[in-house]
Write a protein that holds these residues in place. Structure first.
Motif, short mmCIF file in Angstrom:
data_model
loop_
_atom_site.label_atom_id
_atom_site.label_comp_id
_atom_site.label_asym_id
_atom_site.label_seq_id
_atom_site.Cartn_x
_atom_site.Cartn_y
_atom_site.Cartn_z
N UNK A 17 -72.38 24.29 1.03
CA UNK A 17 -72.06 23.81 -0.18
C UNK A 17 -71.40 22.46 -0.29
N UNK A 18 -71.83 21.72 -1.56
CA UNK A 18 -71.19 20.40 -1.57
C UNK A 18 -69.76 20.45 -1.87
N UNK A 19 -69.11 21.52 -2.62
CA UNK A 19 -67.89 21.87 -2.93
C UNK A 19 -67.09 21.95 -1.68
N UNK A 24 -63.63 19.90 2.82
CA UNK A 24 -63.32 19.71 4.06
C UNK A 24 -62.97 18.20 4.32
N UNK A 25 -63.71 17.30 3.64
CA UNK A 25 -63.53 15.80 3.80
C UNK A 25 -62.25 15.61 3.33
N UNK A 26 -61.90 16.23 2.17
CA UNK A 26 -60.54 15.68 1.83
C UNK A 26 -59.16 16.28 2.60
N UNK A 204 -74.02 13.86 -2.32
CA UNK A 204 -74.43 14.23 -0.72
C UNK A 204 -73.27 13.63 0.31
N UNK A 205 -73.27 12.42 0.08
CA UNK A 205 -72.77 11.54 0.90
C UNK A 205 -71.17 11.36 0.62
N UNK A 206 -70.67 11.90 -0.63
CA UNK A 206 -69.65 11.90 -0.88
C UNK A 206 -68.51 12.31 -0.10
N UNK A 207 -68.69 13.68 0.45
CA UNK A 207 -67.81 14.09 1.49
C UNK A 207 -67.41 13.07 2.75
N UNK A 393 -62.37 17.09 -7.26
CA UNK A 393 -63.12 17.30 -8.48
C UNK A 393 -63.80 18.34 -8.83
N UNK A 394 -64.20 19.24 -7.70
CA UNK A 394 -64.74 20.50 -8.04
C UNK A 394 -63.96 21.41 -8.52
#
Length: 428
Positions: A17-19, A24-26, A204-207, A393-394
């Motif tokens: 999931x994008x969220x 995880x990226x954060x 999709x690239x945001x993470x 943001x999510x």
């Protein structure tokens, strides 16, 4: 309809999931930044790609979505029902962004974060135009020039005017003119849908972009940045609560409608909105709750609710007010009353063009920042602060979507009662 499962080397990435990926990226960005310190700046180009992608999409998205939103309202529907619901939506949106700004001024999220401020940003803060100049400049002398220069308020005005013009042409009694209007509407509608697809691609690239931007922030700031993210989340949710419990509750009580009955009848739609983060996706459940639980006739709900999903974004307005002040605080800018009024005006108008899909508010936040002279440049303090917002943001999107949908339902109930169409037996 569920998206099909991706296959191939990166299936694990796209099927998560994008969220979760953004979160995880954060977290990874924060950890890597703390561990490696300033040397983590080598990943900054990955963050710059995300910044450039967002800047690429914002103006086309504003133009197409606002034109389609305005063109979707048929002139013949702009009678008593249309006027009542439109006034309600505008008033509650203005109250919402004001609540967001008041909460942000009280809690002061981002203060003390002390992200590096570049001279260009600081200069813009000192040379803001007067209120009357801002007001007059809403009407563009050259809409194409305004579009190319990224002038937000003039494009909003032009897009709304152009969209209403398309609506009039579409409903012309002359077949040739009506056909031309329908063709023009289809072009903008298709263009808007393309913009939404591109937004999904960017997300999709945001993470990856969030990871890089956050890593640089924490590489410079250390663990102290966590407190700022928690405070901006708290501030936004205080605003959401006040809007739902006090503002909407006030409108219901004044119209002699039970506060408790409304929330019992609307809770399914509210929970769905919170979980899905999509006003449009929640629409079928919202309409059913209005008709079956709260006695709103379908002929009214079928007009006011889709309109609300398009133009009534109270939660998004609160979010934009809070996040705009977070970002300006984080980069060391002080906003005067004129600038904060500009935020209110832009946020109300921007909410009209915020598509009812997950993540749309984050894109529209760029518009609000542009309106007060703040642009996101790769490697700038503003880009870093914006990345911090995008990272959570999510979580913010869940709160703003439930606020948006609740506002739509309250407005629909009030209009139904005003038209003496509400089945009051459902409220006993």
């Amino acid at each position: 309809m569920r998206a099909s499962k991706k296959k191939g080397l990166f299936a694990w990435y796209f099927n998560t999931s994008l969220l979760l990926r953004i979160f995880i990226g954060l977290m990874l960005g924060a950890i890597i930044g703390i561990v490696f310190g300033p040397s983590v700046a080598v990943v900054q180009p990955l963050g710059s790609i995300l910044v450039n992608l967002l800047k690429m999409i914002v103006m086309p998205l504003i133009l197409t979505s606002l034109v389609v939103g305005a063109a979707s309202i048929q002139p013949k529907e702009l009678g008593k029902i249309g006027i009542r619901i439109f006034i309600y939506y505008i008033v509650t949106s203005a109250l919402a962004v004001s609540i967001g700004l008041i909460a942000a001024n009280i809690f002061n999220p981002g203060a003390g974060l002390e992200l590096a401020v570049n001279a260009d940003i600081a200069g813009k803060a000192l040379n803001q135009p007067k209120f009357m100049d801002t007001f007059l400049n809403i009407i563009p002398k050259n809409p194409f020039g305004a579009l190319s220069q990224g002038q937000v308020l003039p494009i909003i005005f032009f897009a709304l005017t152009f969209g209403i013009g398309i609506s009039v042409v579409r409903n012309s009694e002359e077949e040739r003119i009506a056909k031309a209007g329908e063709t023009l509407f289809s072009i903008f509608d298709g263009a808007a849908e393309v913009m939404y697809v591109i937004v999904r691609w960017i997300l999709e690239y945001a993470p990856i972009g969030v990871f890089a931007l956050i890593a640089v922030v924490f590489g410079k700031q250390g663990a102290s940045a966590f407190g700022s993210l928690g405070l901006v989340t708290l501030t936004a949710y205080v605003g959401f609560f006040i809007q739902i419990a006090l503002v909407y509750g006030f409108f219901l009580v004044v119209n002699k409608l039970s506060y408790l009955t409304f929330f019992k009848g609307a809770r399914e739609a509210m929970v769905t909105a919170f979980v899905t983060r999509s006003s449009s996706g929640t629409l079928p459940i919202t309409m059913r709750n209005m008709n079956e639980n709260l006695g709103v006739p379908k002929k009214i709900a079928s007009f006011t609710l889709p309109l609300g999903a398009t133009i009534n974004m109270d939660g998004t307005a609160i979010y934009m007010g809070v996040c705009a002040l977070f970002i300006t605080n984080a980069v060391g800018m002080d906003l005067n009353l004129t600038q904060q009024f500009t935020i209110i005006l832009t946020a109300v108008l921007a909410s009209i063009g915020s598509a009812g899909i997950p993540g749309a508010g984050a894109i529209m936040l760029l518009m609000v920042l542009n309106s007060i002279g703040i642009t996101i440049e790769a490697g700038s303090a503003v880009a870093a602060a914006y990345a911090m917002i995008l990272g959570i943001d999510a979580l913010l999107d869940m709160g703003r979507t439930i606020t948006n949908v609740t506002g739509d339902m309250v407005g629909t109930v009030l209009v139904s009662k005003g038209e003496k169409e509400l089945d009051l037996r459902k409220w006993k």
